[in-house]
Design a protein around this motif. Structure first.
Motif, mmCIF file in Angstrom:
data_model
loop_
_atom_site.group_PDB
_atom_site.id
_atom_site.type_symbol
_atom_site.label_atom_id
_atom_site.label_comp_id
_atom_site.label_asym_id
_atom_site.label_seq_id
_atom_site.Cartn_x
_atom_site.Cartn_y
_atom_site.Cartn_z
ATOM 1 N N LYS A 99 0.851 -1.188 0.000
ATOM 2 C CA LYS A 99 0.000 0.000 0.000
ATOM 3 C C LYS A 99 0.884 1.234 0.000
ATOM 4 O O LYS A 99 1.766 1.355 0.855
ATOM 5 N N SER A 196 -14.628 -1.613 3.417
ATOM 6 C CA SER A 196 -13.382 -1.752 2.649
ATOM 7 C C SER A 196 -12.173 -1.991 3.560
ATOM 8 O O SER A 196 -11.091 -2.300 3.068
ATOM 9 N N ASN A 197 -12.362 -1.856 4.868
ATOM 10 C CA ASN A 197 -11.251 -2.149 5.778
ATOM 11 C C ASN A 197 -11.409 -3.498 6.473
ATOM 12 O O ASN A 197 -10.702 -3.794 7.440
ATOM 13 N N ASP A 210 -5.984 -1.384 8.237
ATOM 14 C CA ASP A 210 -5.918 0.083 8.312
ATOM 15 C C ASP A 210 -6.212 0.647 9.695
ATOM 16 O O ASP A 210 -6.636 1.788 9.807
HETATM 17 MG MG MG Z 1 -8.536 0.699 3.596
#
Ligand code: MG
Ligand code: ATP
Length: 353
Positions: A99, A196-197, A210
């Motif tokens: 990332k 999304s995490n 995250d």
């Molecule tokens: Mg994320």
């Protein structure tokens, strides 16, 4: 020279192996390893190739990784803060997610971020995504993460539209364990729990990622305005700027589960055109009653679980620990829910290549 004579002759004439040639077969603990053969102080052992491979895989505690050791395979996701790529370690063949968050910041902010990312790196729990290493490189922060081959729950939800209660309970159990670990062991408030995490893989595992990143974004000097994430899952006490704690993550969990169950974000705008701006949504979350699961479609246990998460007063909201013993979590236990097949059969983007 006659065929067959070279082998034995050559072997006899070879010089004794020097340290350099042997060292590539030696592990740190002094074990000699060549193919299936292992020799150490305890004797000789023949192991299967897979066993040898597992032994030499990169562990979360190895922190000798360098960005140059990875080949980029493909882009697997884009967020507000940056880009996520599937990468492969050149020497072990292992896959990771890299990332990269772009930020041009001064030296002191950079040091602070590096410090905070160390906290991430030390997190080790089966329910949180492992952060192997992070670098500050060329104005960007690069984080090497465990690769989750099913992508995020947001990606998965797009395909399946809704997730039935028995699967939700199994997913939720893992998320609660992850949150319990972050809250009680690491003393971290996630602050940005959303579909999304939450990442999934073909083994049926669900892991939180995250964590701490949004805290870094918020706290680091000079970065206050860089928060461009979503306010959708933010608890009322956070929005209104009052003190907030671990339980604000449980509010977010409630909304995530409700979204997965119904297939849409639990708050809807008063007008057809959508939310006028982000403040309208924030006002709604603070001023209006919490959303709930419709009684005609969902079990009383699920409805009660959601209600326990989305209490507007954080004192009335249950903690991760308390929610773990809620009847919803165990009500499908005897069904032997197989998340691995569920995630795989739904055709999540499992392929690494
Ligand atoms: Mg994320
Ligand atoms: P935001 O930037 O608001 O946090 P986001 O969470 O979608 O949004 P990223 O964290 O950058 O943004 O992730 C983007 C996407 O990349 C995720 O939705 C997921 O599909 C994928 N992804 C992220 N981390 C991993 C990982 N470790 N393994 C596999 N896929 C990942």
């Amino acid at each position: 020279m006659k065929k067959g004579t070279l082998g034995p002759k050559l072997k006899l004439s070879l010089p004794p192996p020097d340290e350099v040639s042997i060292s590539k077969f030696l592990s740190e603990s002094g074990t000699f390893k060549d193919g299936d053969l292992l020799v150490n102080g305890k004797g000789v052992r023949v192991v299967s190739q897979t066993e040898v491979e597992t032994q030499s895989l990169i562990q979360p505690t190895d922190n000798q990784l360098s960005l140059a050791d990875f080949d980029a395979i493909k882009v697997i996701g884009k967020g507000n803060g940056g880009i996520v790529r599937l990468v492969q370690h050149k020497w072990t063949g292992q896959f990771f997610a890299l990332k990269v968050i772009q930020m041009n910041i001064d030296d002191s902010a950079r040091k602070q971020i590096a410090q905070e990312l160390k906290i991430n790196q030390s997190a080790q729990c089966p329910y949180v995504v492992v952060c192997y290493q992070s670098f500050y490189d060329n104005g960007a922060i690069s984080i090497i993460l465990e690769y989750m081959d099913g992508g995020s729950l947001a990606d998965f939800l797009k395909q399946v539209k809704t997730i039935p209660e028995p699967y939700l309970a199994a997913i939720c159990k893992q998320v609660l364990k992850g949150l319990w670990y972050l809250h009680h062991e690491k003393h971290i408030i996630h602050r940005d729990l959303k579909p999304s995490n939450l990442l999934i893989n073909h083994r049926g595992e669900v892991k939180i990622t995250d964590f701490g990143v949004s805290a870094i974004m918020e706290n680091t000097s000079g970065l206050a305005n860089t928060f461009v994430g979503t306010y959708n899952y933010m608890s009322p006490e956070r929005i209104s700027g009052t003190r907030y704690g671990y339980r604000s993550d449980l509010w977010s969990l409630g909304l995530v589960l409700l979204e997965c169950a119904t297939g849409h974000f639990p708050y809807s705008p008063p007008q057809q055109e959508g939310w006028i701006n982000v403040y309208e949504l924030m006002e709604t979350i603070v001023d209006e009653p919490s959303p709930s699961a419709p009684s005609e479609q969902f079990s009383p246990e699920f409805r009660s679980f959601i209600s326990a998460c989305v209490q507007k007063d954080p004192k009335e909201r249950l903690s991760a620990n308390e929610l773990m013993t809620h009847p919803f979590i165990s009500m499908f236990d005897d069904l032997d829910i197989d998340l691995a097949s569920y995630f795989t059969d739904a055709g999540s983007p499992l392929a690494t290549l």
